[in-house]
Design a protein around this motif. Structure first.
Motif, PDB file in Angstrom:
ATOM      1  N   GLU A  64      -9.934   1.162   1.046  1.00  0.00           N
ATOM      2  CA  GLU A  64      -9.277   0.175   0.192  1.00  0.00           C
ATOM      3  C   GLU A  64      -9.916   0.146  -1.188  1.00  0.00           C
ATOM      4  O   GLU A  64      -9.237  -0.018  -2.206  1.00  0.00           O
ATOM      5  CB  GLU A  64      -9.373  -1.202   0.858  1.00  0.00           C
ATOM      6  N   ARG A  65     -11.250   0.337  -1.226  1.00  0.00           N
ATOM      7  CA  ARG A  65     -11.949   0.359  -2.508  1.00  0.00           C
ATOM      8  C   ARG A  65     -11.487   1.536  -3.361  1.00  0.00           C
ATOM      9  O   ARG A  65     -11.332   1.415  -4.579  1.00  0.00           O
ATOM     10  CB  ARG A  65     -13.450   0.455  -2.258  1.00  0.00           C
ATOM     11  N   ARG A  73      -8.458  -8.770  -6.646  1.00  0.00           N
ATOM     12  CA  ARG A  73      -9.511  -7.946  -6.046  1.00  0.00           C
ATOM     13  C   ARG A  73      -9.956  -6.858  -7.022  1.00  0.00           C
ATOM     14  O   ARG A  73     -11.146  -6.534  -7.109  1.00  0.00           O
ATOM     15  CB  ARG A  73      -9.008  -7.346  -4.739  1.00  0.00           C
ATOM     16  N   ILE A  74      -9.019  -6.295  -7.768  1.00  0.00           N
ATOM     17  CA  ILE A  74      -9.375  -5.276  -8.765  1.00  0.00           C
ATOM     18  C   ILE A  74     -10.281  -5.873  -9.834  1.00  0.00           C
ATOM     19  O   ILE A  74     -11.337  -5.318 -10.173  1.00  0.00           O
ATOM     20  CB  ILE A  74      -8.098  -4.685  -9.411  1.00  0.00           C
ATOM     21  N   THR A 133      -8.099   0.736  -4.753  1.00  0.00           N
ATOM     22  CA  THR A 133      -8.255  -0.317  -5.758  1.00  0.00           C
ATOM     23  C   THR A 133      -8.767   0.248  -7.071  1.00  0.00           C
ATOM     24  O   THR A 133      -8.264  -0.074  -8.145  1.00  0.00           O
ATOM     25  CB  THR A 133      -9.227  -1.399  -5.231  1.00  0.00           C
ATOM     26  N   ASN A 163     -13.841  -7.145  -8.233  1.00  0.00           N
ATOM     27  CA  ASN A 163     -14.751  -6.091  -7.807  1.00  0.00           C
ATOM     28  C   ASN A 163     -15.147  -5.164  -8.948  1.00  0.00           C
ATOM     29  O   ASN A 163     -16.235  -4.590  -8.938  1.00  0.00           O
ATOM     30  CB  ASN A 163     -14.110  -5.277  -6.682  1.00  0.00           C
ATOM     31  N   TYR A 207       0.824  -1.205   0.000  1.00  0.00           N
ATOM     32  CA  TYR A 207       0.000   0.000   0.000  1.00  0.00           C
ATOM     33  C   TYR A 207       0.862   1.261   0.000  1.00  0.00           C
ATOM     34  O   TYR A 207       0.528   2.247  -0.661  1.00  0.00           O
ATOM     35  CB  TYR A 207      -0.928   0.001   1.206  1.00  0.00           C
ATOM     36  N   GLY A 248      -6.733   0.494 -10.542  1.00  0.00           N
ATOM     37  CA  GLY A 248      -7.325  -0.173 -11.691  1.00  0.00           C
ATOM     38  C   GLY A 248      -7.419   0.750 -12.884  1.00  0.00           C
ATOM     39  O   GLY A 248      -7.122   0.348 -14.026  1.00  0.00           O
ATOM     40  N   PHE A 297      -4.421  -8.646  -4.269  1.00  0.00           N
ATOM     41  CA  PHE A 297      -4.751  -7.266  -4.610  1.00  0.00           C
ATOM     42  C   PHE A 297      -5.185  -7.150  -6.073  1.00  0.00           C
ATOM     43  O   PHE A 297      -6.192  -6.498  -6.393  1.00  0.00           O
ATOM     44  CB  PHE A 297      -3.547  -6.361  -4.343  1.00  0.00           C
ATOM     45  N   THR A 314     -14.442  -6.472  -1.752  1.00  0.00           N
ATOM     46  CA  THR A 314     -14.004  -5.326  -0.962  1.00  0.00           C
ATOM     47  C   THR A 314     -15.178  -4.685  -0.231  1.00  0.00           C
ATOM     48  O   THR A 314     -16.199  -4.371  -0.837  1.00  0.00           O
ATOM     49  CB  THR A 314     -13.347  -4.278  -1.882  1.00  0.00           C
TER      50      THR A 314
END
Length: 580
Positions: A186-187, A499-500, A190, A503, A98, A194, A496, A181
């Protein structure tokens, strides 16, 4: 033992950071123009490139740390690797990621634009006379940078409030549930990354694919050329012959060209234009040798000349590596298209590697002996990084078909260098996804981790996995039984990136189809470069002189051994024939 192993891994990473800092420094120093250097621009570019490369090269550290908690031979966690210890390792890696990702985003969106306007605001005359203060210059740069600050704020606000995709039919596995997420901060990060990766993938397709195809071929098919000393002597001789012929023609007419025949007048005009070209060429050669007075530039030229005979061998080796990478990307892309769990609905996430991938297999096997995989991974990243530089230098910085800046050794202005750094940063972000999810997906997710599949064993006894190798299976996202959940720990970067795509499936779809575009552009450029003949250095020199009369020359010489020796010794040689 665990602490010692972790310390060794981080020490290797620190050593690699030092190497990356040297690579970034050499790149910036070699490409920027010596006559217009700016310390703020140089420092910003070096820090930005080093930060992005450090982010990508944190992946082998990530894989090594999570893999150190398990025994690949037994398929079990080590005694010291309790769940609290594993959680501490992943939490520490998450914080580092991060920090690096946030630093990369700030450098790309704020620091580099501010540095660009800071340089543009400098007025040498006003500064020397005291009419321009540092405060005025800072405010002038900040005014223009404020628009980028607004973009960053809007970007994070959109990411903070935009809803994530909730339609995850068929994704009832625990691994994928953990990727959803819920944290708004964090969103936001992300979503921002992205979007930056999406922009970077467009540049990655344009520059990295063409550069990866051209880089090895440029080493193999080096244009025949002459060394700087020889070129200077040859140009001086041509200029003397040209002027002597002009004197002969002017002597015929007594200084009045109207008395000459039409043929002689055309010849005199041609000689006059050729004289101007030769004068420019001579000045460019002299300037290039004057610019090489720096000890680092002289050392660079000497090393380049000494290793020139090995260009052919190095080019063939890099060509083979690039081809293997291309094949690996193609195989994984086909595997994703055919075997992805839910296709475009989850960004083409691949639950298990179904097709043999040579790069992925090599990294997984070498990961059992750290830092062998780190060395291979670093070479792979630097190859793609150098390919991206070659692509930017070849294509240039363009707006549609209009070339704005040209990136060349020793000729790159500070503005062009900052824009090239932004492009490289976005490309490296895209490269982070491409290597992790396409080139080596199994290595980037679980590395060499395995688990003992106890559920397939008879319930009448506990299996001895050390004597039952058929029970030991590689970890994968689809391994949803309790044994796998107790042992397998996915890397932080794969979590990570997945997750991109999970989501925000739109990003995942763009990432996926961009890989096919990359493969196609690479193939077209490779075939074109393979059939195209290289240009002579003198012809390229004259084109450079016509484009920018005040620019210097950094001649790249060819295969001739005499030219190599002349560049090393600085002598022009004897009995050199002038080229017409």
């Amino acid at each position: 033992m665990a602490l010692l192993q972790a310390s060794l891994i981080w020490i290797v990473y620190a050593a690699v950071i030092v190497i990356l800092l040297a690579v970034a420094s050499v790149f910036i120093y070699v490409y920027q123009t010596p006559r217009d250097r700016s310390p703020s621009v140089t420092l910003t570019c070096i820090v930005a490139i080093t930060s992005l490369l450090a982010t990508v090269l944190l992946l082998p550290v990530d894989v090594a740390l999570v893999s150190s908690t398990t025994s690949s031979k037994l398929g079990q966690r080590k005694e010291w690797a309790s769940q609290d210890v594993v959680d501490h390792i992943t939490y520490s890696l998450t914080i580092v990621y991060y920090i690096l990702y946030s630093l990369d985003a700030l450098l790309c969106l704020l620091v580099i634009p501010f540095t660009y306007f800071w340089y543009e605001e400098y007025d040498e005359v006003a500064s020397e006379s005291g009419e321009q203060t540092l405060g005025q210059r800072f405010w002038g740069a900040f005014k223009y940078t404020f628009s980028f600050i607004a973009i960053v704020v809007i970007l994070f606000l959109v990411g903070f409030f935009v809803p994530v995709s909730k339609n995850k039919n068929g994704l009832d596995l625990d691994y994928f549930k953990k990727l959803l997420t819920e944290n708004h901060g964090e969103r936001a990060l992300t979503f921002a990354l992205g979007l930056l990766m999406t922009i970077g993938l467009c540049l990655y397709v344009l520059y990295s694919s063409s550069g990866l195809a051209l880089f090895p071929i440029s080493l193999i098919k080096t244009a025949p050329s002459v060394s700087n000393p020889t070129l200077r002597a040859s140009t001086a001789q041509q200029l003397e012959v040209n002027r002597e012929r002009q004197r002969q023609l002017e002597g015929r007419c007594g200084g009045n060209p109207e008395l000459l025949s039409s043929k002689d007048r055309r010849e005199l005009d041609t000689l006059s234009r050729e004289e101007r070209t030769l004068i420019r060429r001579q000045r460019l050669v002299e300037e290039s040798q004057g610019e090489a007075r720096s000890w680092l530039m002289r050392l660079w030229f000497k090393i380049e000349a000494i290793f020139r005979p090995f260009k052919l061998l190095g080019g063939i080796l890099l060509l083979l590596i690039a081809f293997v990478v291309w094949v690996s990307m193609l195989l994984t892309a086909i595997d994703k298209a055919k075997n992805s769990i839910c296709k475009h609905r989850c960004g083409y996430i691949l639950g298990h590697v179904n097709v043999f991938n040579p790069v992925n297999w090599t990294l997984v096997q070498s990961a059992k002996i750290f830092p062998v995989d780190y060395a291979i991974f670093t070479v792979l990243v630097l190859l793609l990084f150098c390919g991206s530089i070659v692509g930017i230098a070849t294509v240039g910085i363009r707006f549609l078909w209009i070339r704005i800046f040209q990136i060349r050794k020793g000729h790159t202005s500070p503005q062009a260098l900052l824009l090239a750094t932004v492009i490289l940063m976005l490309i490296i972000l895209a490269l982070n996804y491409s290597i992790s999810m396409v080139v080596a997906p199994q290595y980037a997710t679980f590395g060499p981790q395995t688990f003992c599949d106890r559920e397939s064993w008879s319930p009448f006894g506990q299996p001895d996995c050390s004597n039952s190798k058929e029970l030991i299976k590689p970890c994968s996202e689809l391994a949803n039984n309790p044994a796998a959940q107790r042992v397998c720990t996915p890397s932080v970067v794969s979590t990570f990136l997945n997750r991109i795509t999970l989501n925000y499936p739109f990003f995942g779809a763009v990432f996926f189809w961009a890989q096919f575009c990359f493969l196609g552009v690479y193939l077209i450029v490779f075939l074109t470069a393979l059939l195209r003949s290289p240009k002579l250095d003198e012809r390229q020199l004259d084109e450079d002189a016509e484009e920018a009369e005040e620019e210097g020359l950094l001649a790249n010489t060819g295969r001739r051994l005499t030219a190599n020796w002349q560049d090393i010794t600085g002598s022009s040689g004897r009995n050199e024939r002038s080229s017409s």
